[in-house]
Design a protein around this motif. Structure first.
Motif, PDB file in Angstrom:
ATOM      1  N   SER A  47     -32.400 -24.573 -31.120  1.00  0.00           N
ATOM      2  CA  SER A  47     -31.514 -24.878 -31.888  1.00  0.00           C
ATOM      3  C   SER A  47     -31.009 -23.396 -32.504  1.00  0.00           C
ATOM      4  O   SER A  47     -29.637 -23.570 -33.178  1.00  0.00           O
ATOM      5  N   ALA A  49     -31.277 -20.223 -31.141  1.00  0.00           N
ATOM      6  CA  ALA A  49     -30.926 -19.135 -30.127  1.00  0.00           C
ATOM      7  C   ALA A  49     -31.741 -17.982 -30.392  1.00  0.00           C
ATOM      8  O   ALA A  49     -31.269 -16.549 -30.116  1.00  0.00           O
TER       9      ALA A  49
ATOM     10  N   ASP B  45     -26.680 -17.082 -23.063  1.00  0.00           N
ATOM     11  CA  ASP B  45     -26.123 -18.477 -23.034  1.00  0.00           C
ATOM     12  C   ASP B  45     -26.843 -19.419 -23.879  1.00  0.00           C
ATOM     13  O   ASP B  45     -27.790 -19.855 -23.298  1.00  0.00           O
ATOM     14  N   PRO B  46     -26.380 -19.642 -24.888  1.00  0.00           N
ATOM     15  CA  PRO B  46     -27.248 -20.475 -25.822  1.00  0.00           C
ATOM     16  C   PRO B  46     -27.695 -21.970 -25.317  1.00  0.00           C
ATOM     17  O   PRO B  46     -28.670 -22.525 -25.784  1.00  0.00           O
ATOM     18  N   SER B  47     -26.723 -22.564 -24.299  1.00  0.00           N
ATOM     19  CA  SER B  47     -26.907 -23.540 -23.960  1.00  0.00           C
ATOM     20  C   SER B  47     -28.308 -23.745 -22.751  1.00  0.00           C
ATOM     21  O   SER B  47     -28.895 -24.517 -22.509  1.00  0.00           O
ATOM     22  N   THR B  48     -28.591 -22.544 -22.206  1.00  0.00           N
ATOM     23  CA  THR B  48     -29.828 -22.385 -21.389  1.00  0.00           C
ATOM     24  C   THR B  48     -31.126 -22.202 -22.275  1.00  0.00           C
ATOM     25  O   THR B  48     -32.300 -22.437 -21.931  1.00  0.00           O
TER      26      THR B  48
END
Lengths: 273, 273
Positions: A47, A49, B45-48
């Motif tokens: 959450s 990063a 890429d924070p989603s990864t």
């Protein structure tokens, strides 16, 4: 991996100083396997990063000892301070059905300080590799034992067989090996003489006053120092020869790198790295 | 930072090998400022949650040149391959109202290979530091110029004033400095002789056959090699003295480290690190 190069995809494509980039597997593997400490990064709390980096000892290797495992490509085996947090994160990722904990492993060897006419053209001679993948804890006993041997011998070749082995049950339990399957990898290399821009190399006053050249840099081994309970008088060959050979090879590499043509010049001449 | 130590919070608290951990600011700053390459990690890429690690040149410093900036604590200034991706991510974080790009900076110095009776007790003598924070691009011209000087002189002291300076407009434009404000930091150190468990040190057969001791390791500088357009015959003192002094100090440090009492023994005796 195809044709011994790693695929060039957006995640690992180097956009700056492209002429210094490489996707050659042999180069990347050699940098990882000859660097005494790897820097391993992961995100403890997705959450945020915000990654953390841990220094670890590691080695690329392909385990062939188990017929049920046939991966065709080497993985990075990591040992050292595998924290309980790291262990838990890897386990949780697997339990969620993911491939493992997203991980990045970096290896860098500094080969020289390149001193040019202006601060902006200063540089390092260096070799670096960055690999990304997914990490799990090695559970297979055969693979774990093999990896312990691989990592021990990466510090000093043949060291494993010259110690009290095999590990006992308590040691097998307490030792944790992290295995990263490689998804992307890239390398970079800079070698050669300084390289300044024409606006400076045409100025006599600057050429007359600023020393330009390269300070070679390498990781040197000193003479082995026996510990307080050592009883073996003569330093064994697996240690003595290794120290001597490595010092010679490393000094030669970085010294040779100081004299090679500069990268941009070679690039303009159409040469490959 | 209070009392010259970094706060111990969950994000940076070291749970394994606690006796080797330190939050001392001087120690942490010294490791960062004496390591020739820093490993810098962020999440593209924070989603990864998949981080990347880049090797960069950096230095801790406190900029005092601008009265509007008074932070009271040093930041990490990073130079080198500040990729356009890294620049964009830092800019985007600021535009979203965040403090900057979440970043982790690691510095590690290997001081020796500690060879013990069993693979499990093998270790490194080393010093390491890990710092987390938020990074922005330095926009203030005064601070940028100061940081360029700081980073150049971190490679070779006094180098900046011995080159063609100041940077011209094009150089100021193309140079990018990343500044990380430090939120958490911790360090680790291991020095001393090998340390085996009693189950092995009581076995005569093992003591009689396994060499134990430390191979000292340090980053050595070779003799500076003049480049193809160098005209300055004598190697300037700011380079020659630096090479000589550093080689002496580094060799002395890692050699002294081979002979110190082992960490656990010192811990049991109630000694601080």
């Amino acid at each position: 991996m195809e044709n011994d190069t790693y695929p060039k995809i957006p995640a690992n494509t180097i956009n700056r100083y492209k002429h210094q980039a490489t996707y050659d597997a042999d180069f990347i593997h050699s940098v990882v396997n000859n660097t005494s400490v790897l820097h391993v990064s992961f995100v403890p709390d997705p959450s945020t990063a915000l990654p953390i980096v841990l220094p670890m000892i590691g080695q690329l290797g392909l385990y062939l000892g188990n017929e049920t495992i046939d991966e065709g490509a080497p993985s990075v085996y990591l040992h050292g301070y595998v924290s309980s947090r790291l262990m838990r994160l890897a386990d949780e990722a697997v339990k969620r059905g993911e491939e493992g904990l997203p991980l990045c492993v970096a290896a860098t060897k500094v080969d020289g300080f390149v001193l040019s006419l202006t601060p902006n053209s200063h540089n390092y001679n260096y070799r670096s590799a960055v690999l990304q993948g997914y990490a799990t804890i090695v559970e297979d006993v055969g693979e774990k034992l093999w990896a312990m041997q691989l990592v021990t011998n990466s510090v000093v070749p043949d060291r494993y067989d010259n110690t009290r082995v095999p590990p006992d049950n308590a040691e097998m339990q307490s030792t944790r090996i992290l295995k990263m399957k490689i998804k992307t990898a890239s390398g970079k290399v800079r070698e050669g003489v300084p390289e300044d821009e024409r606006k400076d190399t045409k100025r006599e006053d600057i050429l007359d006053t600023v020393w330009t050249g390269v300070i070679p840099v390498y990781e040197k081994f000193g003479d082995p120092v026996p510990g307080p309970y050592n009883r073996v008088k003569k330093i064994p060959d697996h240690i003595g020869d290794f120290v001597k050979e490595q010092n010679k090879a490393r000094e030669e590499y970085c010294t040779a790198a100081t004299k090679k043509p500069a990268p941009l010049k070679r690039k303009k001449a159409g040469e490959d790295l």
